[in-house]
Design a protein around this motif. Structure first.
Motif, PDB file in Angstrom:
ATOM      1  N   LEU A   1      22.887  23.005  61.508  1.00  0.00           N
ATOM      2  CA  LEU A   1      22.785  23.755  62.647  1.00  0.00           C
ATOM      3  C   LEU A   1      22.607  25.335  62.461  1.00  0.00           C
ATOM      4  CD1 LEU A   1      24.688  23.478  66.270  1.00  0.00           C
ATOM      5  CD2 LEU A   1      24.482  25.629  65.002  1.00  0.00           C
TER       6      LEU A   1
ATOM      7  N   PRO B   1      31.620  28.600  77.909  1.00  0.00           N
ATOM      8  CA  PRO B   1      31.990  29.584  79.126  1.00  0.00           C
ATOM      9  C   PRO B   1      31.834  28.639  80.540  1.00  0.00           C
ATOM     10  CG  PRO B   1      29.672  30.092  78.333  1.00  0.00           C
ATOM     11  CD  PRO B   1      30.445  29.242  77.312  1.00  0.00           C
TER      12      PRO B   1
ATOM     13  N   ASN C   1      29.986  25.759  68.682  1.00  0.00           N
ATOM     14  CA  ASN C   1      29.703  24.912  70.232  1.00  0.00           C
ATOM     15  C   ASN C   1      30.755  24.102  70.630  1.00  0.00           C
ATOM     16  OD1 ASN C   1      28.598  23.082  68.331  1.00  0.00           O
ATOM     17  ND2 ASN C   1      26.736  22.784  69.485  1.00  0.00           N
TER      18      ASN C   1
ATOM     19  N   PHE D   1      26.245  20.198  82.027  1.00  0.00           N
ATOM     20  CA  PHE D   1      25.081  19.939  81.182  1.00  0.00           C
ATOM     21  C   PHE D   1      24.698  18.213  81.378  1.00  0.00           C
ATOM     22  CE2 PHE D   1      26.636  23.463  78.425  1.00  0.00           C
ATOM     23  CZ  PHE D   1      26.056  24.332  79.122  1.00  0.00           C
TER      24      PHE D   1
ATOM     25  N   PHE E   1      26.004  18.910  72.707  1.00  0.00           N
ATOM     26  CA  PHE E   1      26.819  19.857  73.287  1.00  0.00           C
ATOM     27  C   PHE E   1      25.910  19.926  74.861  1.00  0.00           C
ATOM     28  CE2 PHE E   1      26.228  24.585  74.814  1.00  0.00           C
ATOM     29  CZ  PHE E   1      27.659  24.652  74.816  1.00  0.00           C
TER      30      PHE E   1
ATOM     31  N   HIS F   1      17.570  31.392  69.741  1.00  0.00           N
ATOM     32  CA  HIS F   1      18.621  30.074  69.903  1.00  0.00           C
ATOM     33  C   HIS F   1      18.211  28.990  68.805  1.00  0.00           C
ATOM     34  CE1 HIS F   1      21.393  27.486  72.127  1.00  0.00           C
ATOM     35  NE2 HIS F   1      20.346  26.938  72.667  1.00  0.00           N
TER      36      HIS F   1
ATOM     37  N   ARG G   1      23.618  17.168  84.980  1.00  0.00           N
ATOM     38  CA  ARG G   1      22.175  17.537  84.894  1.00  0.00           C
ATOM     39  C   ARG G   1      21.141  16.888  84.374  1.00  0.00           C
ATOM     40  NH1 ARG G   1      20.830  23.991  84.455  1.00  0.00           N
ATOM     41  NH2 ARG G   1      22.794  24.164  85.975  1.00  0.00           N
TER      42      ARG G   1
ATOM     43  N   TRP H   1      33.469  25.703  71.845  1.00  0.00           N
ATOM     44  CA  TRP H   1      33.416  26.247  73.253  1.00  0.00           C
ATOM     45  C   TRP H   1      33.564  24.969  74.201  1.00  0.00           C
ATOM     46  CZ3 TRP H   1      33.624  31.097  73.896  1.00  0.00           C
ATOM     47  CH2 TRP H   1      33.115  32.078  73.175  1.00  0.00           C
TER      48      TRP H   1
HETATM   49  C1  LIG Z   1      22.871  25.671  68.423  1.00  0.00           C
HETATM   50  C2  LIG Z   1      24.160  26.123  68.967  1.00  0.00           C
HETATM   51  C3  LIG Z   1      24.222  27.041  70.161  1.00  0.00           C
HETATM   52  C4  LIG Z   1      25.503  27.777  70.460  1.00  0.00           C
HETATM   53  O1  LIG Z   1      26.509  27.795  69.887  1.00  0.00           O
HETATM   54  S1  LIG Z   1      25.123  28.717  71.791  1.00  0.00           S
HETATM   55  C5  LIG Z   1      26.787  29.383  72.229  1.00  0.00           C
HETATM   56  C6  LIG Z   1      27.557  28.230  73.072  1.00  0.00           C
HETATM   57  N1  LIG Z   1      26.697  27.981  74.301  1.00  0.00           N
HETATM   58  C7  LIG Z   1      26.796  28.496  75.475  1.00  0.00           C
HETATM   59  O2  LIG Z   1      27.816  29.538  75.411  1.00  0.00           O
HETATM   60  C8  LIG Z   1      26.258  28.085  76.558  1.00  0.00           C
HETATM   61  C9  LIG Z   1      25.794  29.087  77.343  1.00  0.00           C
HETATM   62  N2  LIG Z   1      24.925  28.755  78.750  1.00  0.00           N
HETATM   63  C10 LIG Z   1      25.467  28.873  79.846  1.00  0.00           C
HETATM   64  O3  LIG Z   1      26.357  29.561  80.047  1.00  0.00           O
HETATM   65  C11 LIG Z   1      24.585  28.368  81.024  1.00  0.00           C
HETATM   66  O4  LIG Z   1      23.844  27.330  80.759  1.00  0.00           O
HETATM   67  C12 LIG Z   1      23.522  29.669  81.295  1.00  0.00           C
HETATM   68  C13 LIG Z   1      24.026  30.869  81.871  1.00  0.00           C
HETATM   69  C14 LIG Z   1      22.656  30.018  80.324  1.00  0.00           C
HETATM   70  C15 LIG Z   1      22.708  29.110  82.614  1.00  0.00           C
HETATM   71  O5  LIG Z   1      23.493  28.833  83.524  1.00  0.00           O
HETATM   72  P1  LIG Z   1      23.087  27.870  84.873  1.00  0.00           P
HETATM   73  O6  LIG Z   1      23.896  27.784  85.841  1.00  0.00           O
HETATM   74  O7  LIG Z   1      22.988  26.464  83.964  1.00  0.00           O
HETATM   75  O8  LIG Z   1      21.500  28.172  84.777  1.00  0.00           O
HETATM   76  P2  LIG Z   1      20.756  28.651  86.062  1.00  0.00           P
HETATM   77  O9  LIG Z   1      19.396  28.733  85.291  1.00  0.00           O
HETATM   78  O10 LIG Z   1      21.404  30.053  86.329  1.00  0.00           O
HETATM   79  O11 LIG Z   1      20.505  27.614  87.144  1.00  0.00           O
HETATM   80  C16 LIG Z   1      21.164  27.744  88.283  1.00  0.00           C
HETATM   81  C17 LIG Z   1      20.376  28.123  89.416  1.00  0.00           C
HETATM   82  O12 LIG Z   1      19.776  29.093  89.606  1.00  0.00           O
HETATM   83  C18 LIG Z   1      18.174  28.720  89.545  1.00  0.00           C
HETATM   84  N3  LIG Z   1      17.405  29.904  88.885  1.00  0.00           N
HETATM   85  C19 LIG Z   1      17.353  30.024  87.613  1.00  0.00           C
HETATM   86  N4  LIG Z   1      16.635  31.288  87.270  1.00  0.00           N
HETATM   87  C20 LIG Z   1      16.097  31.815  88.705  1.00  0.00           C
HETATM   88  C21 LIG Z   1      15.407  32.681  88.909  1.00  0.00           C
HETATM   89  N5  LIG Z   1      15.064  33.737  87.892  1.00  0.00           N
HETATM   90  N6  LIG Z   1      15.317  33.106  89.995  1.00  0.00           N
HETATM   91  C22 LIG Z   1      15.786  32.442  91.245  1.00  0.00           C
HETATM   92  N7  LIG Z   1      16.754  31.106  90.738  1.00  0.00           N
HETATM   93  C23 LIG Z   1      16.968  30.997  89.402  1.00  0.00           C
HETATM   94  C24 LIG Z   1      17.945  27.483  88.982  1.00  0.00           C
HETATM   95  O13 LIG Z   1      16.866  26.744  89.292  1.00  0.00           O
HETATM   96  C25 LIG Z   1      19.062  26.676  89.440  1.00  0.00           C
HETATM   97  O14 LIG Z   1      19.021  26.082  90.734  1.00  0.00           O
HETATM   98  P3  LIG Z   1      19.499  24.760  91.136  1.00  0.00           P
HETATM   99  O15 LIG Z   1      20.913  24.917  91.002  1.00  0.00           O
HETATM  100  O16 LIG Z   1      19.010  24.831  92.666  1.00  0.00           O
HETATM  101  O17 LIG Z   1      18.908  23.538  90.223  1.00  0.00           O
END
Ligand SMILES: C/C=C/C(=O)SCCNC(=O)CCNC(=O)[C@H](O)C(C)(C)COP(=O)(O)OP(=O)(O)OC[C@H]1O[C@@H](n2cnc3c(N)ncnc32)[C@H](O)[C@@H]1OP(=O)(O)O
Ligand SMILES: NC(=O)C1=CN([C@@H]2O[C@H](COP(=O)(O)OP(=O)(O)OC[C@H]3O[C@@H](n4cnc5c(N)ncnc54)[C@H](OP(=O)(O)O)[C@@H]3O)[C@@H](O)[C@H]2O)C=CC1
Length: 447
Positions: free
Chosen positions: A207, A92, A83, A98, A172, A367, A101, A86
């Motif tokens: 982790l 990505p 992580n 983060f 992260f 996760h 937010r 990344w």
């Molecule tokens: C322990 C170690 C772990 C690791 O190594 S894991 C690997 C490394 N980590 C990563 O690669 C991180 C991956 N994370 C990401 O890429 C992003 O983190 C996500 C794609 C998981 C999420 O993206 P996001 O844009 O942050 O979140 P959204 O949920 O898409 O929120 C954007 C807006 O969309 C709205 N929304 C969410 N779900 C829905 C739905 N189902 N219908 C309608 N709208 C929705 C929300 O509320 C929000 O809105 P508003 O911008 O207004 O706050």
């Protein structure tokens, strides 16, 4: 007061909790950071060419304010997780989103929204101070920290803390991570440091060990049982080296996939017998960027059957993602499980759904681990049932190089980082237990 005085207290061995509580806190400390004004520095480059050595900095940063339910920890050692790779290549997405937010959620969380991000999601060290409301831990306690940060103000997370709507990975998706001389954690991230390990060995598993435990062993993941055939991608890597140990210790049959003879040897030395060298056998699951090659899935499946006496896979331990996912779904037996926690090679997966529904297979997203799972995984390390897979150890100054090694898949097992610890091998309290497990503890060292 400087961090040097803290180190002296830790090394004196007879310093009491009262001594630690009386130590004034330093105003600043050294930490590994990425900078908000550099998030576009790799724009236009291929993922492979984005170099963590350019984006990772060692900065002097001010000590954050300590809040209720939190602890400040003097970090003796940490480790590199993917992580942090990344974060350092801003993929990505940039982790500053983060922090922004999180900062918007409440007054205290604003601390996290800074123009620099102190990264790192593992630590072994000593508690310096605890905030109001913390009773289970005190200054001077020797600890490791898991990386689950939750608020627990919603009922959603009360059965399984990973389901909290405010679930974040410390270092992260929050600031003040473990690749630093001092870290800020929620006190419920703290767990006892295994006595038979050095600081850097204790910091290595956290982790990945917890993640592999949930993904493979826990009922929230695949719920592995004795006799299961478990296909483990990257079986000598960060996650895989723990998944392989869990499979062996749990009476399952790991089928280890690696990319070199040296890695195959490491798996053999852990006790695995069924090993596939994906480089030597030249699997090419994609004909081109858009087209997979089912013939290659079948060739891979035949090889698995040769190794298992004709059986197919009960559980696939997935994390490479796009490159392997089609093959993973194909080689799983009827009713079997593909459990995935990542997409290192690309997150838009493609697979032939006929093989999933017609054969009643399941895909489970996993996760990190909840509090309980992280605690159980650490307990297995403390009991000498599962061992750290630490290979190489870097100084804090060389963290960029350490992350570069992991990015380029040039490492083995886990890569450690010394933070306050002046040298390797310090911090062992139970020499007798260590002697019993010394070969296993050193299995990955300097290869
Ligand atoms: C322990 C170690 C772990 C690791 O190594 S894991 C690997 C490394 N980590 C990563 O690669 C991180 C991956 N994370 C990401 O890429 C992003 O983190 C996500 C794609 C998981 C999420 O993206 P996001 O844009 O942050 O979140 P959204 O949920 O898409 O929120 C954007 C807006 O969309 C709205 N929304 C969410 N779900 C829905 C739905 N189902 N219908 C309608 N709208 C929705 C929300 O509320 C929000 O809105 P508003 O911008 O207004 O706050
Ligand atoms: N969701 C979560 O909670 C967690 C997610 N992760 C994610 O999991 C991924 C792996 O982490 P970690 O194990 O620590 O990383 P490592 O790099 O230590 O190990 C991964 C191994 O996977 C193998 N691998 C890499 N790319 C491919 C590929 N294209 N095809 C087949 N095998 C491949 C390599 O082994 P070899 O070359 O020998 O085949 C590599 O050593 C990362 O993306 C990380 O962010 C990690 C921990 C927790």
């Amino acid at each position: 007061m400087t961090v040097k005085d803290i180190l002296d207290a830790i090394q004196s061995k007879d310093a009491t909790s009262a001594d630690f509580a009386a130590l004034p806190l330093p105003e600043s400390y050294r930490a590994i950071t990425v900078h908000k004004d550099e998030t576009e520095m790799f724009a236009g480059l291929e993922t492979r060419d984005k170099d963590p050595r350019k984006s990772i900095h060692l900065d002097e940063v001010p000590l954050p304010e300590l809040g209720p339910g939190e602890a400040l920890v003097a970090v003796m050692a940490s480790s590199v997780n993917y992580n942090s790779v990344w974060t350092s290549i801003f993929e990505p997405l940039s982790t500053f989103g983060f922090l922004e937010r999180y900062g918007r959620t409440n007054e205290l969380a604003k601390r996290h929204d800074l123009p620099y991000h102190i990264i790192g999601s593992d630590l072994a060290g000593v508690v310096l101070r605890t905030g109001p409301g913390v009773n289970a831990w005190k200054p001077g306690d020797e600890v490791v920290a898991h990386c689950l940060s939750v608020e627990l103000e919603s009922s959603d997370g009360h059965n399984d803390t990973m389901l909290d709507p405010e679930q974040r990975i410390w270092g992260f998706e929050t600031n003040f991570g473990g690749l630093a001389e001092v870290a800020l954690v929620k006190s419920n991230q703290l767990m006892p440091k295994p006595d038979h390990l050095s600081w850097e060995e204790a910091a290595a598993p956290g982790l990945v060990n917890s993640t592999a435990y949930r993904q493979l062993v826990s009922r929230n993941g695949a719920g592995m049982k004795q006799g299961d055939n478990v296909l483990i991608w990257g079986a000598s890597g960060g996650l895989g080296s723990y998944a392989t140990q869990f499979a062996l210790a749990g009476g399952a049959n790991p089928i280890c996939v690696v990319s070199s003879e040296q890695k195959a040897d490491i798996c053999r030395s852990m006790g695995a017998e069924a090993i596939i060298d994906r480089s030597a056998e030249g699997y090419k699951f994609w004909k081109d960027e858009q087209t997979q090659d089912p013939k290659e899935w079948k060739r891979f499946g035949k090889r698995i059957r040769e190794l298992t006496g004709g059986e197919d896979i009960d559980i696939v331990f997935e994390h490479p993602g796009r490159e392997t996912f089609g093959a993973s779904v194909y080689v799983t037996r009827k009713g079997g499980t593909i459990t995935t926690c990542a997409s290192t090679s690309g997150y838009m997966h493609e697979y032939d759904n006929r093989y999933l529904w017609m054969s009643l297979k399941r895909i489970i997203g996993s996760h990190f681990a909840n509090y309980r799972e992280a605690w159980e995984a650490n307990r297995l390390i403390a009991k000498g049932k599962i061992h750290p897979t630490l290979s190489k150890v870097y100084s804090l100054e060389d963290t960029g190089q350490a992350a570069h090694d992991v990015h380029r898949n040039a490492h083995q097992g886990k890569v450690g980082v010394l933070c306050l610890a002046p040298e390797e091998g310090l911090g062992v309290r139970d020499e007798e237990m260590r002697a019993k497990h010394i070969d296993a503890i050193n299995r990955f060292r300097n290869i």
